[in-house]
Scaffold this motif. Structure first.
Motif, PDB file in Angstrom:
ATOM      1  N   GLY A   1       1.047   7.913  -2.332  1.00 12.42           N
ATOM      2  CA  GLY A   1      -0.104   7.813  -3.337  1.00 12.42           C
ATOM      3  C   GLY A   1      -0.901   8.752  -3.216  1.00 12.42           C
ATOM      4  N   ARG A   2      -1.310   9.278  -2.256  1.00 16.30           N
ATOM      5  CA  ARG A   2      -2.099  10.520  -1.925  1.00 16.30           C
ATOM      6  C   ARG A   2      -1.685  11.426  -0.807  1.00 16.30           C
ATOM      7  N   ALA A   3      -2.213  12.554  -0.849  1.00 17.82           N
ATOM      8  CA  ALA A   3      -1.729  13.625   0.205  1.00 17.82           C
ATOM      9  C   ALA A   3      -2.971  14.511   0.365  1.00 17.82           C
ATOM     10  N   ALA A   4      -3.136  14.850   1.568  1.00 18.51           N
ATOM     11  CA  ALA A   4      -4.097  15.686   2.130  1.00 18.51           C
ATOM     12  C   ALA A   4      -3.462  17.183   2.077  1.00 18.51           C
ATOM     13  N   VAL A   5      -4.157  18.036   1.442  1.00 22.10           N
ATOM     14  CA  VAL A   5      -3.229  19.384   1.240  1.00 22.10           C
ATOM     15  C   VAL A   5      -4.180  20.655   1.666  1.00 22.10           C
ATOM     16  N   SER A   6      -3.599  21.495   2.130  1.00 24.34           N
ATOM     17  CA  SER A   6      -3.958  22.810   2.717  1.00 24.34           C
ATOM     18  C   SER A   6      -3.148  23.828   1.909  1.00 24.34           C
ATOM     19  N   ALA A   7      -4.051  25.162   1.855  1.00 19.57           N
ATOM     20  CA  ALA A   7      -3.298  26.126   1.262  1.00 19.57           C
ATOM     21  C   ALA A   7      -1.959  26.466   1.810  1.00 19.57           C
ATOM     22  N   GLY A   8      -0.967  27.175   1.171  1.00 17.36           N
ATOM     23  CA  GLY A   8       0.293  27.528   1.527  1.00 17.36           C
ATOM     24  C   GLY A   8       0.545  28.913   1.166  1.00 17.36           C
ATOM     25  N   GLY A   9       1.693  29.337   1.684  1.00 20.14           N
ATOM     26  CA  GLY A   9       2.126  30.730   1.254  1.00 20.14           C
ATOM     27  C   GLY A   9       1.477  31.815   1.942  1.00 20.14           C
ATOM     28  N   LEU A  10       0.767  31.669   2.897  1.00 20.88           N
ATOM     29  CA  LEU A  10       0.062  32.435   3.350  1.00 20.88           C
ATOM     30  C   LEU A  10       0.880  33.856   4.011  1.00 20.88           C
ATOM     31  N   VAL A  11       1.920  33.516   4.839  1.00 17.11           N
ATOM     32  CA  VAL A  11       2.824  34.370   5.147  1.00 17.11           C
ATOM     33  C   VAL A  11       4.269  33.978   4.932  1.00 17.11           C
ATOM     34  N   ASP A  12       5.323  34.905   4.939  1.00 18.66           N
ATOM     35  CA  ASP A  12       6.768  34.389   4.491  1.00 18.66           C
ATOM     36  C   ASP A  12       7.441  33.803   5.711  1.00 18.66           C
ATOM     37  N   LEU A  13       8.512  33.120   5.581  1.00 17.71           N
ATOM     38  CA  LEU A  13       9.132  32.470   6.653  1.00 17.71           C
ATOM     39  C   LEU A  13       9.401  33.379   7.836  1.00 17.71           C
ATOM     40  N   ASP A  14       9.998  34.358   7.553  1.00 12.95           N
ATOM     41  CA  ASP A  14      10.498  35.352   8.542  1.00 12.95           C
ATOM     42  C   ASP A  14       9.337  35.657   9.502  1.00 12.95           C
ATOM     43  N   ARG A  15       8.105  36.007   9.023  1.00 16.97           N
ATOM     44  CA  ARG A  15       6.847  36.441   9.749  1.00 16.97           C
ATOM     45  C   ARG A  15       6.379  35.259  10.561  1.00 16.97           C
ATOM     46  N   LEU A  16       6.262  34.070   9.741  1.00 13.59           N
ATOM     47  CA  LEU A  16       5.802  32.766  10.302  1.00 13.59           C
ATOM     48  C   LEU A  16       6.828  32.433  11.555  1.00 13.59           C
ATOM     49  N   SER A  17       7.975  32.498  11.358  1.00 14.50           N
ATOM     50  CA  SER A  17       8.917  32.297  12.510  1.00 14.50           C
ATOM     51  C   SER A  17       8.749  33.195  13.892  1.00 14.50           C
ATOM     52  N   GLU A  18       8.379  34.406  13.475  1.00 13.92           N
ATOM     53  CA  GLU A  18       7.966  35.485  14.449  1.00 13.92           C
ATOM     54  C   GLU A  18       6.801  34.946  15.185  1.00 13.92           C
ATOM     55  N   LEU A  19       5.615  34.458  14.343  1.00 12.43           N
ATOM     56  CA  LEU A  19       4.526  34.153  14.790  1.00 12.43           C
ATOM     57  C   LEU A  19       4.446  32.888  15.765  1.00 12.43           C
ATOM     58  N   VAL A  20       5.315  31.900  15.331  1.00 16.41           N
ATOM     59  CA  VAL A  20       5.415  30.655  16.250  1.00 16.41           C
ATOM     60  C   VAL A  20       6.216  31.108  17.356  1.00 16.41           C
ATOM     61  N   GLY A  21       7.367  31.721  17.098  1.00 13.31           N
ATOM     62  CA  GLY A  21       8.235  32.172  18.284  1.00 13.31           C
ATOM     63  C   GLY A  21       7.605  32.725  19.536  1.00 13.31           C
ATOM     64  N   ALA A  22       6.595  33.822  19.128  1.00 15.65           N
ATOM     65  CA  ALA A  22       5.808  34.531  20.028  1.00 15.65           C
ATOM     66  C   ALA A  22       4.889  33.515  20.915  1.00 15.65           C
TER      67      ALA A  22
ATOM     68  N   MET B   1       0.851  -1.133  -0.087  1.00 16.50           N
ATOM     69  CA  MET B   1      -0.022  -0.115   0.107  1.00 16.50           C
ATOM     70  C   MET B   1       0.845   1.153   0.076  1.00 16.50           C
ATOM     71  N   SER B   2       0.519   2.217  -1.130  1.00 13.79           N
ATOM     72  CA  SER B   2       1.596   3.273  -0.850  1.00 13.79           C
ATOM     73  C   SER B   2       1.307   4.192   0.271  1.00 13.79           C
ATOM     74  N   ALA B   3       2.137   5.137   0.241  1.00 10.78           N
ATOM     75  CA  ALA B   3       1.892   5.928   1.760  1.00 10.78           C
ATOM     76  C   ALA B   3       0.952   7.143   1.332  1.00 10.78           C
ATOM     77  N   VAL B   4       0.317   7.712   2.433  1.00  7.80           N
ATOM     78  CA  VAL B   4      -0.578   8.949   2.468  1.00  7.80           C
ATOM     79  C   VAL B   4      -0.074   9.815   3.341  1.00  7.80           C
ATOM     80  N   ASP B   5       0.226  11.149   2.897  1.00  9.24           N
ATOM     81  CA  ASP B   5       0.887  12.005   3.440  1.00  9.24           C
ATOM     82  C   ASP B   5      -0.367  12.977   3.955  1.00  9.24           C
ATOM     83  N   PHE B   6      -0.392  12.978   5.071  1.00 12.62           N
ATOM     84  CA  PHE B   6      -1.603  13.648   5.882  1.00 12.62           C
ATOM     85  C   PHE B   6      -1.634  15.245   5.992  1.00 12.62           C
ATOM     86  N   HIS B   7      -0.236  15.871   5.537  1.00 15.03           N
ATOM     87  CA  HIS B   7      -0.104  17.337   5.684  1.00 15.03           C
ATOM     88  C   HIS B   7       0.611  17.792   4.893  1.00 15.03           C
TER      89      HIS B   7
END
Length: 259
Positions: free
Chosen positions: A30-51, A1-7
């Motif tokens: 074989g399959r992947a569950a996908v969400s939208a990407g590219g909402l914020v750049d990596l510098d901003r994302l790092s700031e948001l997660v680090g906060a 059975m092929s793998a399924v990427d959940f994210h």
């Protein structure tokens, strides 16, 4: 059975779908569950997660500049994938409650991000979104943070309020080493852990604390190459039956794709 990427994610760029499918083909996914990407750049994302461990990077619990997920782009491109890409609705609890309620039948799951949208998990908008997910029988993917209202314990509170919903503890927590988060979610049976980005030791501990039926393979593509995440699981030297659960069977169950 092929793998399924959940994210995995689809950034709104030409060729994004074909690039993802090419990587999947190369690695036997074989399959992947996908969400939208590219909402914020990596510098901003790092700031948001680090906060998350200190002062919030949001104003009044809401992001000063509201990122917008291109869910329509995800939906169009998954429809053109021959059933291999399964769309998740990436929802802003402040603006997307009505849109998700209207469009839920077109999607396969829901993502809520306290980092990107600056929301607490006890926000009324979050509860309204999860109520729609419950009606649609969608799993709900959440990445917890370290600030009040967004921690693993807050996810447990939400999961207790919606026992019929499957919640996914993204990345096994927000630091890559969130073993306390694993201990917190372990007694709550409708929370499973997804392993992208965490240390190998944490993935092994997730299997020990939650059991093989509550751990999911994911990649966070394109931020992480799927080859890296597959190598991490290979390093665990899992029994074939356990590996099948983690890389495909659990995801298919949550997505309603069991055969």
């Amino acid at each position: 059975m092929s793998a399924v990427d959940f994210h995995a994610r689809l950034p709104p760029a030409a060729g994004a779908r074909d690039d993802l499918l090419r990587v999947m083909d190369d690695l036997g996914i074989g399959r992947a569950a996908v969400s939208a990407g590219g909402l914020v750049d990596l510098d901003r994302l790092s700031e948001l997660v680090g906060a998350g461990a200190g002062r919030s990077a949001h104003r009044g619990g809401r992001s000063a500049v509201r990122p917008v997920a291109d869910n329509d782009f995800v939906l169009r491109n998954t429809h053109r994938s021959g059933g291999r890409l399964l769309p998740f609705f990436f929802a802003d609890p402040a603006t997307d409650v009505a849109a998700y309620a209207a469009e839920a039948p077109s999607y396969r799951g829901l993502e809520i991000s306290p980092a990107v949208h600056g929301v607490r998990l006890d926000d009324p908008g979050v509860r309204a979104l999860v109520a729609t997910a419950e009606a649609a029988r969608h799993p709900v993917y959440v990445v917890c943070l370290g600030r009040p209202g967004t921690r693993a314990a807050d996810l447990v509170t939400l999961a207790r309020a919606f026992p019929a919903v499957d919640f996914v503890f993204g990345h096994c927590g927000f630091t890559g080493l969130d073993v306390r988060g694993l201990a917190t979610i372990a007694p709550q049976p409708n929370i499973v852990a997804e392993t992208s980005g965490c240390f190998t030791a944490v993935a092994r501990l997730a299997l020990h604390r939650l059991g093989p039926d509550r751990v999911l393979f994911g990649t966070e593509y394109p931020l992480q190459h799927p080859r890296v995440e597959l190598a991490k699981l290979a390093a665990l030297d899992l029994a074939p039956a356990v590996l099948r659960k983690v890389t495909s069977e659990n995801a298919l169950r949550l997505l309603g794709e069991e055969t």
